[in-house]
Scaffold this motif. Structure first.
Motif, PDB file in Angstrom:
ATOM      1  N   THR A  75      -3.423  -2.118  -6.394  1.00 21.40           N
ATOM      2  CA  THR A  75      -3.865  -0.966  -7.171  1.00 21.40           C
ATOM      3  C   THR A  75      -5.348  -0.705  -6.943  1.00 21.40           C
ATOM      4  O   THR A  75      -5.768   0.442  -6.775  1.00 21.40           O
ATOM      5  CB  THR A  75      -3.579  -1.198  -8.668  1.00 21.40           C
TER       6      THR A  75
ATOM      7  N   ARG B 209      -5.882   0.617  -3.414  1.00 18.05           N
ATOM      8  CA  ARG B 209      -5.458   2.018  -3.290  1.00 18.05           C
ATOM      9  C   ARG B 209      -6.441   2.971  -3.966  1.00 18.05           C
ATOM     10  O   ARG B 209      -6.739   4.038  -3.454  1.00 18.05           O
ATOM     11  CB  ARG B 209      -4.077   2.176  -3.918  1.00 18.05           C
ATOM     12  N   ARG B 210      -6.931   2.588  -5.151  1.00 16.93           N
ATOM     13  CA  ARG B 210      -7.881   3.419  -5.899  1.00 16.93           C
ATOM     14  C   ARG B 210      -9.033   2.535  -6.388  1.00 16.93           C
ATOM     15  O   ARG B 210      -9.045   2.118  -7.545  1.00 16.93           O
ATOM     16  CB  ARG B 210      -7.184   4.073  -7.086  1.00 16.93           C
TER      17      ARG B 210
END
Length: 75
Positions: free
Chosen positions: A16, A19-20
């Motif tokens: 997570t 990804r961001r």
């Protein structure tokens, strides 16, 4: 079975963040605290003793800017 579930949860936290990751240059405190939270093992609290102060985090990010041409060193 518990170890597999814990490993999967840790992997999800790390993915997570990958990804961001947030904006380390625009909001360094929020981005680095998010990375710290993802790196904390499941079921444990973050070690407050080794943690940098919020005011120090922008300095760390600015130092990393000098190495942005070599991302692994900047990290």
């Amino acid at each position: 079975m518990d170890e597999d579930a814990r490993a999967a949860e840790m992997a999800l936290k790390v993915l997570t963040v990958i990804r961001r990751p947030g904006d380390p240059f625009g909001a360094p405190v929020a981005a680095l605290r998010r990375i710290e939270a993802a790196a904390t093992p499941i079921g444990q609290t973050r070690d407050e003793g080794d943690r940098l102060e919020d005011a120090e985090l922008p300095l760390v990010v600015e130092a990393a800017r000098a190495w942005s041409h070599v991302p692994i060193l900047a990290g």
